[in-house]
Design an enzyme around this catalytic site. Structure first.
Site, short mmCIF file in Angstrom:
data_model
loop_
_atom_site.label_atom_id
_atom_site.label_comp_id
_atom_site.label_asym_id
_atom_site.label_seq_id
_atom_site.Cartn_x
_atom_site.Cartn_y
_atom_site.Cartn_z
N ASP A 16 0.80 -1.23 0.00
CA ASP A 16 0.00 0.00 0.00
C ASP A 16 0.83 1.28 0.00
O ASP A 16 0.33 2.35 -0.33
CB ASP A 16 -0.94 0.02 1.22
N HIS A 17 2.10 1.19 0.34
CA HIS A 17 2.91 2.42 0.46
C HIS A 17 3.58 2.81 -0.86
O HIS A 17 3.40 3.91 -1.36
CB HIS A 17 3.99 2.23 1.53
N ASP A 40 4.22 -1.16 11.22
CA ASP A 40 3.74 0.17 10.87
C ASP A 40 3.16 0.78 12.14
O ASP A 40 2.41 0.13 12.88
CB ASP A 40 2.65 0.08 9.79
N ARG A 87 -0.18 12.76 10.25
CA ARG A 87 1.13 13.37 10.55
C ARG A 87 1.35 14.59 9.67
O ARG A 87 1.07 14.54 8.47
CB ARG A 87 2.26 12.37 10.29
N SER A 129 7.27 7.11 12.86
CA SER A 129 7.04 5.82 12.23
C SER A 129 7.77 4.67 12.92
O SER A 129 8.61 4.87 13.80
CB SER A 129 7.50 5.88 10.78
N ARG A 135 9.65 2.68 11.06
CA ARG A 135 10.64 2.23 10.08
C ARG A 135 11.98 1.90 10.75
O ARG A 135 12.60 2.75 11.38
CB ARG A 135 10.79 3.25 8.95
C1 MIC Z 1 4.15 6.49 8.25
O1 MIC Z 1 2.97 6.79 8.29
O2 MIC Z 1 5.06 7.24 8.65
C2 MIC Z 1 4.53 5.15 7.66
C3 MIC Z 1 5.15 5.39 6.34
O3 MIC Z 1 3.37 4.38 7.47
C4 MIC Z 1 5.48 4.45 8.64
C5 MIC Z 1 6.06 3.19 8.12
C6 MIC Z 1 7.23 3.37 7.21
O4 MIC Z 1 8.03 4.27 7.38
O5 MIC Z 1 7.35 2.54 6.31
C7 MIC Z 1 4.88 4.14 10.01
O6 MIC Z 1 3.94 4.79 10.39
O7 MIC Z 1 5.38 3.27 10.71
FE1 SF4 Z 2 0.02 4.84 5.05
FE2 SF4 Z 2 1.38 5.53 7.26
FE3 SF4 Z 2 -0.13 7.30 5.94
FE4 SF4 Z 2 -1.29 5.37 7.26
S1 SF4 Z 2 -0.05 7.00 8.13
S2 SF4 Z 2 -1.82 6.06 5.20
S3 SF4 Z 2 0.11 3.68 6.96
S4 SF4 Z 2 1.71 6.30 5.18
#
Ligand code: MIC
Ligand code: SF4
Length: 643
Positions: free
Chosen positions: A64-65, A119, A379, A535, A537
């Protein structure tokens, strides 16, 4: 004394330790989820553990990313994840099927079960009464292999909801209110449990909006009871068989209580550049806007999209505004297509995107320079949108849609009467984009597909006698994982290639970091409070590991990032006396003598600043297991040593 819902579920899953707040406990994990941006690493780690089939009740790999697929890298990753999943017993949600958290809630979540996901927004599952926790990929890999997941036994905060949301005031406003009161650090070490009469007025997707964005409190997770509303949701998904009623005991004792009267809430926005920088629409006034993005795992359910369609009906998006809409799942998008709402959105001029994270993670739709963008996401960290000076406001879908038409920030309550939006009795269920794994006996027939973008993860060394290294970087408070390893369309495709992605490590703070760290060979990073928020990550630990970072000394850490550092074998320490932060500069040479012995014997570690000629103390609070991991040089070495 009765138990909180959190305590009930945790103690039913307890495999190590005791339910003593602040101590480490080990829990059994029933379900896991991964997404593609963290998934490749998680599955490489799972493969390295040599476990043939997952031992969980249900593990799902979502794509999905990284769905832009500019270049071969993303699709290489998707094919790798799809083939690993098929072989090792994991369900595979194909690109286009939707955002992991939305789909998991619809199709897989089970009240009372434990779920960890690579995630940070995995707590979305708390909307149906799961203990759902965001974790690093390595922890998810271990859980898939049947291993225990460790957390600090949390304090439990009760959020007592009374009253009922006024028309056009949304679940998003509830969580913005909680963020306003508790801040982005307020949830650290805690689970936020929602109780009270107001709970039954909220649908499951509304509850999930609230638990989803509980991640921004730094909380371990958030949870709602499982009740009649949960039953109706599961029934509409054709899954009523997994329903169990769950709630806290009436005499449960909580560590903190927050009271919110839903009837008193008003539409709000989280202003640049932090999810806890909350103002009401009235305070912000009719600010001119450039962009509106509706979607993400926080706000992309069917009911929200129906409200948006209602607001857009017969109107045209303001000429100065770009509106994008990404419904959260194939189920939502198909239902919008069937009931005509999609046509209303298109007619109004909305740019409809595929069901994926998209703009939320900077995968397209970056705003114009200095542009004001209203987003229904969770975010708004500086630069995350892909435009360094973009001004991101986090709002509800209702507020976003009303503003897209008006061209200025608009209180949705000015729209007049709100029609009743009832939850459908049956969702459109078609799991044709979820590929089941092959049977265990057929796993040898599946070839794992590895493209050239997939590089092995960096290895770490056992803890040395002494760490003597220069400070390669000193940063301030609230450093996000976005600062450490940015996301976005350019960098996300490098998630399976640590040497390449390391070139961007801390580039937002200091472009010369990568070269300097490599030149130093080994180094130490100094940070302020709430270091590593955001996140899950693990690249934010693996890239520093690759660049030779041996220890990170800060005023405080965010939970998932600290766990990721330990998993990578990097030592996280906090200043015993915060004033010492000011006495250390970049390039200072620090020495930590007899490091293993110090960690074994004390929670206070002595460090010498050789350059400035003074000693200072750092605090650590590692469990015995974490100590062993650090001695071994991280979780993978530790697991190998123990097999
Ligand atoms: C996010 O919303 O910051 C992400 C991208 O979903 C991350 C995961 C990632 O960095 O791959 C998260 O929330 O953990
Ligand atoms: Fe995707 Fe992270 Fe955004 Fe949720 S917050 S939509 S998991 S990138």
């Amino acid at each position: 004394m009765g138990l909180t819902l959190t305590e009930k579920i945790l103690s039913a899953h307890l495999v190590e330790g005791e339910m003593i707040k602040g101590t480490e406990i080990g829990i059994r994990i029933d379900q896991t989820l991964t997404q593609d941006a963290t998934g490749t690493m998680a599955y490489l780690e799972f493969e390295a553990m040599g476990v043939p089939r997952v031992k969980t009740e249900r593990s799902v790999a979502y794509i999905d990313h990284n769905t832009l697929q500019n270049g071969f890298m993303n699709m290489d990753d998707h094919r790798f994840i799809g083939s690993v999943a098929k072989k090792h017993g994991i369900y595979f949600s194909r690109p286009g099927n939707g955002i992991c958290h939305q789909v998991h809630l619809e199709r897989f979540g089970v009240p009372g079960k434990t779920l960890i996901g690579s995630d940070s927004h995995t707590p979305t599952g708390g909307g149906i009464g799961m203990i759902a926790i965001g974790a690093g990929g390595m922890d998810v890999a271990v859980a898939m292999g049947g291993g225990t997941y460790y957390i600090t036994c949390p304090k439990v905060v009760k959020v007592e909801l009374t009253g009922k949301l006024q028309p056009w005031v949304a679940a998003k406003d509830v969580i913005l209110e909680v963020l306003k009161r508790l801040s982005v650090k307020g949830g650290v070490g805690k689970v936020i449990e929602y109780c009270g009469e107001g709970v039954k007025t909220l649908s499951v997707p509304e509850r999930a909006t609230i638990t989803n964005m509980g991640a921004e409190l730094g909380a371990t997770t958030s949870i709602f009871p499982s009740d009649e509303v949960t039953y109706q949701f599961l029934k509409a998904q054709g899954r009523e068989d997994v329903y169990t009623p769950l709630s806290a005991d009436f005499d449960a004792e909580y560590d903190e209580v927050v009271e919110i009267n839903l009837s008193e809430l008003v539409p709000m926005a989280a202003c640049p550049h932090s999810p806890d920088n909350i103002k009401s629409v009235a305070e912000l006034g009719p600010m001119k806007i450039d962009q509106v993005c509706i979607g993400s795992c926080t706000n992309s359910s069917l009911m929200e999209m129906m409200k948006v369609a209602h607001i857009l009906k017969g109107k045209t998006v303001h000429p100065d505004v770009s509106l994008s809409i990404a419904p959260g799942s194939k189920q939502v998008l198909s239902m919008l297509a069937e009931n005509g709402a999609l046509a209303i959105m298109l007619e109004a001029g909305a740019r409809v995107l595929e069901s994926a994270c998209g703009p939320c993670i900077g995968m397209g739709q970056s705003p114009n320079s200095g542009g004001i963008s209203l987003r229904t996401f969770n975010r708004n960290f500086e630069g995350r949108s892909g435009t360094a000076d973009g001004q991101i406001y986090l709002v509800s879908p209702e507020l976003a849609a009303a503003s897209a038409i008006a061209g200025v920030l608009t209180d949705p309550r000015t729209l007049g009467d709100m029609p009743e939006f009832a939850m459908p009795e049956k969702f459109l269920v078609n799991d044709n984009m979820i590929v089941p794994p092959v049977k265990a006996e057929d796993m040898d027939s599946v070839e794992v597909l590895r493209g050239p973008n997939i590089k092995p993860f960096p290895t770490s060394e056992p803890m040395p006698e002494e760490i003597s290294a220069k400070v390669s970087l000193k940063v301030g408070d609230n450093i996000t994982t976005e600062h450490i390893i940015p996301a976005g369309a350019k960098i996300l495709p490098l998630r399976s290639n640590i040497p390449e992605i390391s070139k961007y490590c801390f580039a937002v703070c200091d472009e010369s970091f990568h070269d300097r760290a490599l030149e130093m060979g080994k180094s130490i990073v100094i940070g302020g409070s709430n270091y590593g928020q955001g996140s899950s990550r693990e690249h934010a630990a693996l890239a520093p590991l690759y660049l030779g970072v041996k220890a990170v000394i800060t005023k405080s850490f965010a939970r998932i990032h600290m766990a990721n550092l330990i998993n990578a074998g990097i030592i996280p320490m906090t200043f015993a006396n915060e004033a010492d932060y000011d006495r250390i500069d970049a390039n200072d040479e620090l020495t930590i003598p007899n490091i293993a012995e110090q960690i074994r014997n004390s929670d206070v570690i002595k460090v010498t600043n050789v350059t400035k000629g003074f000693d200072f103390e750092c605090s650590v609070s590692f469990s015995d297991r974490q100590k062993e991991m650090l001695y071994a040089g991280g979780l993978l070495n530790y697991t190998k040593n123990n097999n």
